[in-house]
Design a protein around this motif. Structure first.
Motif, PDB file in Angstrom:
ATOM      1  N   UNK A  53       0.774  -1.228   0.000  1.00  0.00           N
ATOM      2  CA  UNK A  53       0.000   0.000   0.000  1.00  0.00           C
ATOM      3  C   UNK A  53       0.810   1.285   0.000  1.00  0.00           C
ATOM      4  N   UNK A  54       2.121   1.173   0.012  1.00  0.00           N
ATOM      5  CA  UNK A  54       2.991   2.349  -0.045  1.00  0.00           C
ATOM      6  C   UNK A  54       3.559   2.436  -1.455  1.00  0.00           C
ATOM      7  N   UNK A  55       3.476   3.635  -2.044  1.00  0.00           N
ATOM      8  CA  UNK A  55       3.965   3.804  -3.408  1.00  0.00           C
ATOM      9  C   UNK A  55       5.350   4.435  -3.411  1.00  0.00           C
ATOM     10  N   UNK A  56       6.184   3.907  -4.320  1.00  0.00           N
ATOM     11  CA  UNK A  56       7.566   4.370  -4.485  1.00  0.00           C
ATOM     12  C   UNK A  56       7.779   4.694  -5.953  1.00  0.00           C
ATOM     13  N   UNK A  57       8.521   5.749  -6.200  1.00  0.00           N
ATOM     14  CA  UNK A  57       8.823   6.125  -7.569  1.00  0.00           C
ATOM     15  C   UNK A  57       9.737   7.325  -7.588  1.00  0.00           C
ATOM     16  N   UNK A  58       9.692   8.060  -8.675  1.00  0.00           N
ATOM     17  CA  UNK A  58      10.454   9.294  -8.836  1.00  0.00           C
ATOM     18  C   UNK A  58       9.576  10.411  -8.285  1.00  0.00           C
ATOM     19  N   UNK A  59      10.043  11.128  -7.245  1.00  0.00           N
ATOM     20  CA  UNK A  59       9.214  12.192  -6.673  1.00  0.00           C
ATOM     21  C   UNK A  59       8.829  13.231  -7.722  1.00  0.00           C
ATOM     22  N   UNK A  61       8.038  16.846  -8.717  1.00  0.00           N
ATOM     23  CA  UNK A  61       8.322  18.180  -8.175  1.00  0.00           C
ATOM     24  C   UNK A  61       7.060  19.032  -8.005  1.00  0.00           C
ATOM     25  N   UNK A  62       5.996  18.718  -8.744  1.00  0.00           N
ATOM     26  CA  UNK A  62       4.745  19.465  -8.617  1.00  0.00           C
ATOM     27  C   UNK A  62       3.827  18.888  -7.547  1.00  0.00           C
ATOM     28  N   UNK A  63       4.215  17.733  -6.975  1.00  0.00           N
ATOM     29  CA  UNK A  63       3.433  17.128  -5.912  1.00  0.00           C
ATOM     30  C   UNK A  63       2.131  16.483  -6.363  1.00  0.00           C
ATOM     31  N   UNK A  64       1.963  16.242  -7.672  1.00  0.00           N
ATOM     32  CA  UNK A  64       0.730  15.630  -8.168  1.00  0.00           C
ATOM     33  C   UNK A  64       0.677  14.136  -7.867  1.00  0.00           C
ATOM     34  N   UNK A  65       1.832  13.510  -7.813  1.00  0.00           N
ATOM     35  CA  UNK A  65       1.916  12.082  -7.511  1.00  0.00           C
ATOM     36  C   UNK A  65       2.757  11.932  -6.253  1.00  0.00           C
ATOM     37  N   UNK A  66       2.113  11.532  -5.176  1.00  0.00           N
ATOM     38  CA  UNK A  66       2.833  11.381  -3.912  1.00  0.00           C
ATOM     39  C   UNK A  66       3.418   9.983  -3.816  1.00  0.00           C
ATOM     40  N   UNK A  67       4.739   9.928  -3.872  1.00  0.00           N
ATOM     41  CA  UNK A  67       5.452   8.661  -3.759  1.00  0.00           C
ATOM     42  C   UNK A  67       6.674   8.857  -2.875  1.00  0.00           C
ATOM     43  N   UNK A  68       7.089   7.801  -2.259  1.00  0.00           N
ATOM     44  CA  UNK A  68       8.375   7.824  -1.566  1.00  0.00           C
ATOM     45  C   UNK A  68       9.461   7.649  -2.611  1.00  0.00           C
ATOM     46  N   UNK A  82       8.282 -14.555  -0.502  1.00  0.00           N
ATOM     47  CA  UNK A  82       6.828 -14.652  -0.524  1.00  0.00           C
ATOM     48  C   UNK A  82       6.126 -13.313  -0.723  1.00  0.00           C
ATOM     49  N   UNK A  83       6.851 -12.215  -0.607  1.00  0.00           N
ATOM     50  CA  UNK A  83       6.247 -10.888  -0.799  1.00  0.00           C
ATOM     51  C   UNK A  83       5.834 -10.691  -2.251  1.00  0.00           C
ATOM     52  N   UNK A  84       4.855  -9.797  -2.416  1.00  0.00           N
ATOM     53  CA  UNK A  84       4.420  -9.407  -3.759  1.00  0.00           C
ATOM     54  C   UNK A  84       4.425  -7.892  -3.830  1.00  0.00           C
ATOM     55  N   UNK A  85       4.996  -7.401  -4.906  1.00  0.00           N
ATOM     56  CA  UNK A  85       4.998  -5.977  -5.200  1.00  0.00           C
ATOM     57  C   UNK A  85       4.199  -5.776  -6.475  1.00  0.00           C
ATOM     58  N   UNK A  86       3.691  -4.575  -6.653  1.00  0.00           N
ATOM     59  CA  UNK A  86       3.073  -4.194  -7.916  1.00  0.00           C
ATOM     60  C   UNK A  86       3.990  -3.168  -8.562  1.00  0.00           C
ATOM     61  N   UNK A  87       4.164  -3.291  -9.853  1.00  0.00           N
ATOM     62  CA  UNK A  87       4.965  -2.341 -10.626  1.00  0.00           C
ATOM     63  C   UNK A  87       4.104  -1.918 -11.806  1.00  0.00           C
TER      64      UNK A  87
END
Length: 178
Positions: A53-59, A61-68, A82-87
């Motif tokens: 449930x936590x999203x990671x990506x390229x931040x 700069x306009x703050x439209x997509x909130x990601x770590x 056993x973990x699953x990630x979504x990409x």
């Protein structure tokens, strides 16, 4: 530790998938590059990872997509066996990938990482229109009597065999990224 990941593209049948071996110390931005090279994508679009449930990506700069920031996040900090990630790649075509951690094991001293250990079928071309567009592309590309046949061949500009996959060239590309 080395993570064995199975990356499966959602929404396509027959399945398109890859098995890769990557160091757990890789940051998610490096894992993004591994996925791009192993799958055969062109890395021309935005992407995001989702881990519990936590999203990671390229931040943004306009703050439209909130990601770590994926540069600050290691694979081994968000995944275990056993973990699953979504990409998700290409927010227009919306290509979703299920990334499963199949195994975590010590590195083999006689092997270089990252590596592509297997997979099936060619990756869809970039900008084909997501799973629906890919189905339409395949139908037109394969049928010389289809009204879009010539246009699809001209658009792609290269030969395409949807059943083809060879992990050797993918591993060569992966090794060049390190």
């Amino acid at each position: 530790m080395i993570y064995q990941l199975r990356i499966a593209l959602d929404g396509v049948d027959p399945p398109v998938w890859r098995r890769v071996l990557v160091p757990g110390a890789f940051t998610l931005d490096r894992l993004h590059r591994v996925i791009q090279l192993a799958m055969g994508w062109g890395d021309r679009h935005l992407h995001v990872f989702d881990a519990d449930g936590v999203q990671y990506g390229v931040p943004d700069p306009d703050g439209l997509l909130e990601v770590r920031d994926e540069l600050d996040t290691r694979l081994d900090s968000v995944a275990v066996k056993g973990s699953r990630l979504r990409y998700t790649y290409d927010f227009g075509d919306w290509w979703e990938h299920d990334v499963t951690v199949e195994d975590v094991a010590p590195a083999d001293p006689g092997m270089r990482y990252p590596a592509c250990a297997g997979g099936e079928r060619a990756c869809p071309p970039d900008d084909v229109g997501g799973p629906e567009g890919y189905r339409a592309f395949l139908a037109a590309y394969a049928d010389p009597y289809h009204p879009e046949h010539a246009a699809m061949h001209a658009w792609l500009g290269r030969a395409f065999d949807p059943a083809a996959f060879d992990p050797g060239p993918r591993t060569t590309l992966l090794r060049r990224m390190t």
